[in-house]
Motif scaffolding. Structure first.
Motif, PDB file in Angstrom:
ATOM      1  N   PRO A  74     -12.928  -8.038   3.323  1.00  5.37           N
ATOM      2  CA  PRO A  74     -14.128  -8.180   2.489  1.00  5.37           C
ATOM      3  C   PRO A  74     -15.422  -7.798   3.207  1.00  5.37           C
ATOM      4  N   SER A  75     -15.414  -7.807   4.536  1.00  5.19           N
ATOM      5  CA  SER A  75     -16.625  -7.453   5.286  1.00  5.19           C
ATOM      6  C   SER A  75     -16.671  -5.976   5.642  1.00  5.19           C
ATOM      7  N   ARG A  76     -15.676  -5.210   5.207  1.00  5.68           N
ATOM      8  CA  ARG A  76     -15.587  -3.809   5.597  1.00  5.68           C
ATOM      9  C   ARG A  76     -15.428  -2.923   4.365  1.00  5.68           C
ATOM     10  N   LYS A  77     -16.498  -2.707   3.665  1.00  8.49           N
ATOM     11  CA  LYS A  77     -16.466  -1.829   2.504  1.00  8.49           C
ATOM     12  C   LYS A  77     -16.355  -0.381   2.972  1.00  8.49           C
ATOM     13  N   LEU A  78     -15.445   0.397   2.340  1.00  4.83           N
ATOM     14  CA  LEU A  78     -15.271   1.793   2.722  1.00  4.83           C
ATOM     15  C   LEU A  78     -15.638   2.759   1.600  1.00  4.83           C
ATOM     16  N   MET A  79     -15.161   2.500   0.379  1.00  3.04           N
ATOM     17  CA  MET A  79     -15.444   3.423  -0.711  1.00  3.04           C
ATOM     18  C   MET A  79     -15.721   2.675  -1.998  1.00  3.04           C
ATOM     19  N   ASP A  80     -16.691   3.168  -2.775  1.00  4.71           N
ATOM     20  CA  ASP A  80     -16.934   2.633  -4.117  1.00  4.71           C
ATOM     21  C   ASP A  80     -15.794   3.062  -5.029  1.00  4.71           C
ATOM     22  N   GLN A  81     -15.250   2.118  -5.789  1.00  2.00           N
ATOM     23  CA  GLN A  81     -14.089   2.422  -6.622  1.00  2.00           C
ATOM     24  C   GLN A  81     -14.302   2.077  -8.091  1.00  2.00           C
ATOM     25  N   SER A  82     -15.536   1.742  -8.454  1.00  3.16           N
ATOM     26  CA  SER A  82     -15.862   1.472  -9.853  1.00  3.16           C
ATOM     27  C   SER A  82     -17.276   1.976 -10.113  1.00  3.16           C
TER      28      SER A  82
ATOM     29  N   GLN B 242      -1.049   5.607  -8.474  1.00  2.75           N
ATOM     30  CA  GLN B 242      -0.768   4.396  -7.692  1.00  2.75           C
ATOM     31  C   GLN B 242      -1.925   3.400  -7.685  1.00  2.75           C
ATOM     32  N   PHE B 243      -3.115   3.860  -8.098  1.00  2.40           N
ATOM     33  CA  PHE B 243      -4.291   2.984  -8.092  1.00  2.40           C
ATOM     34  C   PHE B 243      -4.940   2.976  -9.478  1.00  2.40           C
ATOM     35  N   PRO B 244      -4.289   2.369 -10.463  1.00  2.00           N
ATOM     36  CA  PRO B 244      -4.876   2.329 -11.812  1.00  2.00           C
ATOM     37  C   PRO B 244      -6.167   1.524 -11.879  1.00  2.00           C
ATOM     38  N   ASP B 245      -6.422   0.678 -10.859  1.00  2.00           N
ATOM     39  CA  ASP B 245      -7.641  -0.131 -10.849  1.00  2.00           C
ATOM     40  C   ASP B 245      -8.854   0.656 -10.367  1.00  2.00           C
ATOM     41  N   VAL B 246      -8.640   1.847  -9.800  1.00  2.00           N
ATOM     42  CA  VAL B 246      -9.766   2.686  -9.381  1.00  2.00           C
ATOM     43  C   VAL B 246     -10.279   3.418 -10.615  1.00  2.00           C
TER      44      VAL B 246
ATOM     45  N   THR C 299       0.853  -1.188   0.000  1.00  2.00           N
ATOM     46  CA  THR C 299       0.000   0.000   0.000  1.00  2.00           C
ATOM     47  C   THR C 299       0.887   1.235   0.000  1.00  2.00           C
ATOM     48  N   PRO C 300       0.715   2.143  -0.952  1.00  2.00           N
ATOM     49  CA  PRO C 300       1.566   3.337  -1.020  1.00  2.00           C
ATOM     50  C   PRO C 300       1.538   4.122   0.297  1.00  2.00           C
ATOM     51  N   ASP C 301       2.708   4.560   0.745  1.00  2.00           N
ATOM     52  CA  ASP C 301       2.785   5.324   1.984  1.00  2.00           C
ATOM     53  C   ASP C 301       3.339   6.715   1.714  1.00  2.00           C
ATOM     54  N   ALA C 302       3.670   7.430   2.779  1.00  2.00           N
ATOM     55  CA  ALA C 302       4.131   8.810   2.659  1.00  2.00           C
ATOM     56  C   ALA C 302       5.405   8.923   1.843  1.00  2.00           C
ATOM     57  N   SER C 303       6.306   7.943   1.976  1.00  2.00           N
ATOM     58  CA  SER C 303       7.572   8.005   1.233  1.00  2.00           C
ATOM     59  C   SER C 303       7.344   7.883  -0.274  1.00  2.00           C
ATOM     60  N   VAL C 304       6.332   7.105  -0.663  1.00  2.00           N
ATOM     61  CA  VAL C 304       6.001   6.985  -2.086  1.00  2.00           C
ATOM     62  C   VAL C 304       5.564   8.334  -2.634  1.00  2.00           C
ATOM     63  N   TYR C 305       4.763   9.033  -1.862  1.00  2.00           N
ATOM     64  CA  TYR C 305       4.294  10.354  -2.307  1.00  2.00           C
ATOM     65  C   TYR C 305       5.475  11.289  -2.532  1.00  2.00           C
ATOM     66  N   SER C 306       6.416  11.280  -1.604  1.00  2.00           N
ATOM     67  CA  SER C 306       7.590  12.146  -1.737  1.00  2.00           C
ATOM     68  C   SER C 306       8.386  11.820  -2.991  1.00  2.00           C
ATOM     69  N   ASP C 307       8.387  10.543  -3.374  1.00  2.00           N
ATOM     70  CA  ASP C 307       9.157  10.114  -4.543  1.00  2.00           C
ATOM     71  C   ASP C 307       8.481  10.492  -5.864  1.00  2.00           C
ATOM     72  N   ILE C 308       7.136  10.494  -5.902  1.00  2.00           N
ATOM     73  CA  ILE C 308       6.451  10.624  -7.192  1.00  2.00           C
ATOM     74  C   ILE C 308       5.821  11.983  -7.444  1.00  2.00           C
ATOM     75  N   VAL C 309       5.588  12.760  -6.404  1.00  2.00           N
ATOM     76  CA  VAL C 309       4.808  13.985  -6.590  1.00  2.00           C
ATOM     77  C   VAL C 309       5.480  14.959  -7.559  1.00  2.00           C
ATOM     78  N   GLY C 310       6.803  15.079  -7.478  1.00  2.00           N
ATOM     79  CA  GLY C 310       7.499  15.998  -8.374  1.00  2.00           C
ATOM     80  C   GLY C 310       7.385  15.587  -9.827  1.00  2.00           C
ATOM     81  N   LYS C 311       7.485  14.270 -10.078  1.00  2.00           N
ATOM     82  CA  LYS C 311       7.414  13.771 -11.449  1.00  2.00           C
ATOM     83  C   LYS C 311       6.013  13.937 -12.030  1.00  2.00           C
TER      84      LYS C 311
END
Length: 526
Positions: free
Chosen positions: A164-172, A124-128, A68-80
């Motif tokens: 699977p028993s804890r739906k949080l957000m619709d993604q499709s 980071q979430f091409p499936d959304v 799961t992408p974390d804060a360090s991933v954001y720091s790496d990709i945001v500039g690009k």
């Protein structure tokens, strides 16, 4: 008291006016039940600093995918990803469906940061493929995050929940549309006065209910949305249904008797939600929401799966990305005047009936199976024409010009399983109704008053209950699961069965329709 230490994304003056900072600074409880109680009471809603800590803790405890992408991933990709673009001119990801980013109490820097975070999430979430609620969630989280990277990580954890028993957000689009259909089903059961108003002023009431998530994720003021989100993080998606139902109840209470027009009802509800502070406080809104005796999370989940299955059969897929007006109309089909003709009901009356039908079937156009004008008055012919179809809609016009009917959830061929005896089958989703001399729908009393059920008796009944149909192994085949006998403490399965048929009569609930009573019966397949 020291002023709260807002982050650099918040407009201090707006935040001071929207959220008072007068509450406790620490939270020591760890038990889920106690957390639920504190969330509903607004324990951490009164402290800016504590709410930020609680959000961090609750989101950290969400079970997520291994990667799961974390804060360090954001720091790496945001500039690009952002490059040299001005944050105010950054495009929004396609999956937000042109949703406006609510600013709440963010300053211009915060508004730009929301766009940056959304673009990085899309990377980071091409499936959304469809998630119009996400801008509001990111905007809210940014109020209580130390920096953009932390906000990004928290939003990613919500999206990456793998319980699977804890739906949080619709993604499709498929999940979003099935949620809208499920909400429509719940309105039909729990907000019948409001539903009646919507049917009266809307050509397609399903279009009105398709807007329900926008009421929460975009129109609610910050202090209201944050209170809903507090409870949502503890209790899950079901809270959203509750609050939206409560909003509709308050809207009906305020607007009943006032003129409403079909082309403006959606805008009227949106405006009501934006100005909801004139009607009810956040505490009273949540109090109303939790006063609704809603179905269990499992039952709602099964209903959602059934609605998704119906959408798939209509050609809607998980990968659907664009939502044109024609596509939305394709999903929410009403009864079309040019394709519908009946000797018993008008198009308007059929649309009213259609608004009572479970939404997964309201997608379909009615198909005439039997009419006494075409097929005569033989009950044998009636059974022959309708067997093999479910659900069906029976319309009856009596010799006194009264019009009544029934929604029938089960195939009439089930009657053949009882050796020629008249026995009951069907589910609690059946209902009977009357159109003339006045409109009235009659449902299973247990739906509205489950407390009327009795404890299951351990004694063997004197008369064995009729056999039940085998349950499919596919959960999506368990249509209307919350209305099946297995979900209520009934002394007998027969108490949830509403259809019976013999050689000389039909029995539906308490409606007995003998062959000689009516002059013009028709049966429609859904």
């Amino acid at each position: 008291m020291d002023p709260p230490g807002y982050n650099c994304f918040v407009d201090r003056d707006k935040m001071d006016a929207a959220v008072q900072d007068l509450g406790p600074k620490e939270l020591s409880c760890t038990e889920l039940q106690e957390l639920k109680q504190l969330a509903r009471q607004g324990y951490w809603a009164r402290s800016y600093a504590l709410r930020g800590k609680v959000y961090q803790r609750l989101i950290r405890d969400i079970p997520c995918r291994t990667v799961t992408p974390d804060a360090s991933v954001y720091s790496d990709i945001v500039g690009k990803i952002v490059g040299k673009h001005s944050t105010s001119s950054l495009p929004l990801p396609e999956f937000v469906d042109n949703t406006q980013v609510p600013s709440y109490c963010l300053n211009p820097r915060g508004e730009g940061a929301v766009r940056k975070i959304l673009l990085c999430i899309a990377n980071q979430f091409p499936d959304v493929s469809f998630c119009p609620a996400l801008p509001a969630v990111v905007a809210l989280l940014l109020h209580y995050s130390t920096d953009e990277a932390q906000c990004f990580e928290n939003a990613c954890r919500i999206l990456a929940c793998n319980d699977p028993s804890r739906k949080l957000m619709d993604q499709s689009f498929l999940a979003f549309e099935s949620s809208c259909m499920t909400f429509g089903d719940l309105v039909n059961k729990y907000c019948q006065a409001a539903h009646k108003l919507m049917v009266a002023v809307s050509e397609d009431v399903l279009q009105v209910y398709a807007d329900w998530q926008r009421w929460l994720f975009g129109e609610l003021p910050l202090n209201y949305f944050a209170r809903v989100f507090d409870v949502f993080l503890v209790e899950g998606y079901k809270v959203l249904y509750r609050v939206a139902l409560a909003i509709l109840k308050f809207f009906h209470k305020v607007r009943a008797g006032q003129p409403l027009e079909s082309d403006s009802v959606k805008q009227d509800i949106r405006a009501f939600v934006r100005d909801i502070a004139k009607t009810v406080s956040p505490e009273k809104l949540l109090e109303k929401a939790f006063a609704i005796r809603l179905f269990s999370r499992k039952e709602i989940q099964l209903l959602q799966m059934a609605n998704e299955k119906a959408l798939k059969q209509k050609g809607i897929t998980v990968k659907q990305k664009s939502v044109s007006l024609s596509k939305r109309q394709f999903v929410h089909l009403a009864v079309h005047a040019e394709n519908f003709h009946s000797e018993i009901v008008s198009v308007k009356e059929m649309r009213d009936i259609w608004s009572w039908v479970p939404e997964r079937f309201a997608l379909c156009q009615p198909l005439l199976l039997f009419s006494s004008l075409q097929h005569g008055y033989s009950l044998t012919r009636f059974y022959f024409q309708c067997e093999g179809h479910e659900p069906t809609l029976l319309l009856i016009k009596t010799t006194h010009k009264e019009v009544c009917g029934a929604y029938l959830s089960t195939d009439w061929s089930e009657r053949n399983k009882f050796g020629g005896k008249v026995a009951f089958f069907g589910t609690g989703e059946c209902f009977v109704f009357r159109l003339q001399p006045e409109v009235q729908r009659y449902e299973w009393v247990v739906i509205k008053h489950p407390e009327l059920t009795k404890p299951v008796s351990l004694e063997v009944p004197a008369t064995p209950s009729p056999p039940c149909r085998p349950v499919s192994s596919d959960p999506a085949d368990r249509l209307s699961p919350f209305l099946a006998a297995r979900h209520f403490n009934l002394p007998s399965k027969t108490e949830s069965m509403f259809m019976a048929g013999g050689n000389d009569c039909l029995i539906i609930g308490r409606l007995l329709a003998e062959k000689w009573i009516f002059t013009r019966p028709t049966l429609w397949s859904i």
